[in-house]
Design a protein around this motif. Structure first.
Motif, PDB file in Angstrom:
ATOM      1  N   LYS A 140      32.583   6.155  49.517  1.00 49.06           N
ATOM      2  CA  LYS A 140      31.813   6.795  50.573  1.00 49.06           C
ATOM      3  C   LYS A 140      30.885   5.541  50.998  1.00 49.06           C
ATOM      4  CE  LYS A 140      32.346  11.446  49.028  1.00 49.06           C
ATOM      5  NZ  LYS A 140      31.671  12.733  48.907  1.00 49.06           N
TER       6      LYS A 140
ATOM      7  N   SER B 267      29.245   5.288  54.131  1.00 49.66           N
ATOM      8  CA  SER B 267      28.425   5.754  54.986  1.00 49.66           C
ATOM      9  C   SER B 267      28.740   7.268  55.362  1.00 49.66           C
ATOM     10  CB  SER B 267      28.130   5.120  56.181  1.00 49.66           C
ATOM     11  OG  SER B 267      29.268   4.842  56.832  1.00 49.66           O
TER      12      SER B 267
ATOM     13  N   GLU C 198      27.980  10.827  57.525  1.00 46.25           N
ATOM     14  CA  GLU C 198      26.819  11.347  58.796  1.00 46.25           C
ATOM     15  C   GLU C 198      26.577  13.033  58.338  1.00 46.25           C
ATOM     16  OE1 GLU C 198      27.284  12.537  63.528  1.00 46.25           O
ATOM     17  OE2 GLU C 198      28.741  11.597  62.429  1.00 46.25           O
TER      18      GLU C 198
ATOM     19  N   ALA D  87      23.645   1.604  63.655  1.00 48.13           N
ATOM     20  CA  ALA D  87      23.889   2.997  62.750  1.00 48.13           C
ATOM     21  C   ALA D  87      25.297   3.329  62.661  1.00 48.13           C
ATOM     22  CB  ALA D  87      23.285   4.066  63.709  1.00 48.13           C
ATOM     23  N   ILE D  88      25.357   4.375  61.871  1.00 46.97           N
ATOM     24  CA  ILE D  88      26.856   4.800  61.737  1.00 46.97           C
ATOM     25  C   ILE D  88      27.838   4.779  63.026  1.00 46.97           C
ATOM     26  CG2 ILE D  88      28.581   6.349  60.575  1.00 46.97           C
ATOM     27  CD1 ILE D  88      25.968   7.377  59.068  1.00 46.97           C
TER      28      ILE D  88
ATOM     29  N   THR E 202      30.792   5.932  63.653  1.00 50.48           N
ATOM     30  CA  THR E 202      31.604   7.074  63.827  1.00 50.48           C
ATOM     31  C   THR E 202      30.955   8.176  64.087  1.00 50.48           C
ATOM     32  OG1 THR E 202      31.942   7.278  61.524  1.00 50.48           O
ATOM     33  CG2 THR E 202      33.397   5.891  62.639  1.00 50.48           C
ATOM     34  N   THR E 203      31.244   9.186  64.742  1.00 52.69           N
ATOM     35  CA  THR E 203      30.994  10.750  64.955  1.00 52.69           C
ATOM     36  C   THR E 203      32.370  11.428  65.081  1.00 52.69           C
ATOM     37  OG1 THR E 203      29.158   9.802  66.090  1.00 52.69           O
ATOM     38  CG2 THR E 203      29.426  12.092  66.117  1.00 52.69           C
TER      39      THR E 203
ATOM     40  N   MET F  51      32.769  10.015  57.491  1.00 58.94           N
ATOM     41  CA  MET F  51      32.478   8.819  56.694  1.00 58.94           C
ATOM     42  C   MET F  51      33.446   7.731  56.820  1.00 58.94           C
ATOM     43  SD  MET F  51      33.461  10.124  52.856  1.00 58.94           S
ATOM     44  CE  MET F  51      32.498  11.904  53.175  1.00 58.94           C
ATOM     45  N   ILE F  52      33.084   6.585  56.337  1.00 55.98           N
ATOM     46  CA  ILE F  52      34.058   5.429  56.057  1.00 55.98           C
ATOM     47  C   ILE F  52      34.328   5.020  54.796  1.00 55.98           C
ATOM     48  CG2 ILE F  52      34.082   2.870  56.819  1.00 55.98           C
ATOM     49  CD1 ILE F  52      32.070   3.557  58.966  1.00 55.98           C
TER      50      ILE F  52
END
Length: 351
Positions: free
Chosen positions: A9, A11, A13, A158-159, A161-162, A187-188
């Motif tokens: 994990k 990152s 959201e 920021a991250i 992906t959403t 998450m990535i």
């Protein structure tokens, strides 16, 4: 830190959980808690797709996500681009190549039979009206597709992906039922083989001259920038609710109240004094550490000079003698030129 055997994990959201119907997918069913795990290959493919098609424009690109579903998580391991066009003035007009999508999926299926269509992606950076229609199209290939917005803007730290998933929602009058997008956690992550490739790429991206403290400060500044954006979104939502533009969502209000309850009470004098003392102590340590670092660097510099003088005294004498010889040669050349000038003047007077 290392990746686990399956994923790490990098990152996450934090988004509200969503309840969805279990997918009638062979070998895997989705639970009420769905998490999207996006792998690095998908991010690289999306950036390449955007740079080839829509770079320096206001357009966005759309593609299909491939992977597998298991235990309430969606692993997005691969993707491919799909020809997509839409009218920026009229959002009801858009084109997506169905035949190309089917052909490409059949080709990918021959290469890796474990990868199935799990959803689609868009470079957004926001949800648009056509996305729910694209979701209906992807439902022909996948019962419960996920929708991932991948932000390719270079200035956003920021991250990227959403995650979203479409769910059925009943209108306020209770007559009509329509589909809307709901947030799901994203998450990535990466497999061990992907970890090696990512670390190899980061060697060329990271600047070795920057210190760890500088990287930590940069990360803190980026985190504060992301927090500021989230607070602005919360403010705009509350303003729209007060103005009657948006309906009240109790889940969002409860989450905001929880956030406010976690904030410290800065009206207590003891807490303010404790924060000041701790801050001053930290600054004192940083100041002393900087002085020690400077003194050590100067000490090493002087020590190196002394060491090189002791190791090569003959070399310094030879260099001094060479400089003296060069100066003497320059003096002799100057005297010779002066004598030649005087002889020339004497000859001119005789003439």
């Amino acid at each position: 830190t290392r990746f686990s055997k399956r994923t790490r994990k990098m990152s996450v959201e934090e988004t509200p959980e969503v309840v969805v119907d279990e997918a009638a997918t062979p070998g895997a069913q989705l639970n009420d808690k769905v998490t999207v795990i996006v792998h690095p290959l998908v991010l690289l493919s999306t950036v390449d797709h955007y740079n080839r098609v829509a770079k320096d424009t206001k357009k966005r690109v759309v593609g299909v996500l491939l992977g597998n579903k298991s235990k309430g998580s969606v692993d997005v391991t691969n993707s491919f681009a799909v020809p997509f066009e839409e009218d920026l003035r009229n959002p009801n007009i858009f084109f997506i190549d169905h035949d190309f999508l089917s052909t490409m999926y059949d080709m990918y299926k021959k290469v890796n039979t474990r990868e199935n269509i799990v959803g689609f992606y868009s470079t957004g950076p926001k949800i648009k009206e056509n996305d729910i229609r694209i979701d209906e199209l992807i439902r022909r290939f996948c019962p419960n597709p996920v929708f991932v917005i991948i932000d390719v803007r270079p200035d956003v730290e920021a991250i990227p992906t959403t995650g979203y998933m479409s769910v059925e929602e009943v209108e306020t009058d209770g007559k009509d039922i329509k589909r809307t997008f709901k947030h799901i956690p994203s998450m990535i992550g990466a497999y061990e083989a992907e970890e090696v490739g990512v670390e190899h790429l980061l060697r060329d991206v990271n600047d070795p001259s920057t210190s760890s403290l500088q990287n930590q400060i940069k990360a803190k500044a980026a985190a504060l920038g992301g927090l500021r954006e989230q607070l602005i979104d919360m403010k705009s939502y509350l303003e729209n609710v007060l103005a009657g533009k948006l309906p009240v969502n109790n889940l969002i209000i409860y989450n905001m109240q929880t956030i406010f309850n976690l904030l410290p009470n800065l009206n207590i004098d003891e807490l303010i004094t404790a924060l000041k003392v701790k801050t001053n102590d930290m600054h004192l340590v940083i100041y002393i550490s900087s002085l020690i670092r400077c003194v050590v660097a100067l000490h090493d510099l002087v020590r190196n000079k002394i060491q090189f003088k002791d190791q090569d005294p003959d070399g310094e004498k030879a260099a001094v003698e060479e400089k003296k010889g060069e100066k003497e040669e320059e003096k002799k050349e100057g005297e010779a030129e002066a004598k030649e000038g005087e002889g020339a003047k004497a000859e001119e007077k005789k003439k």
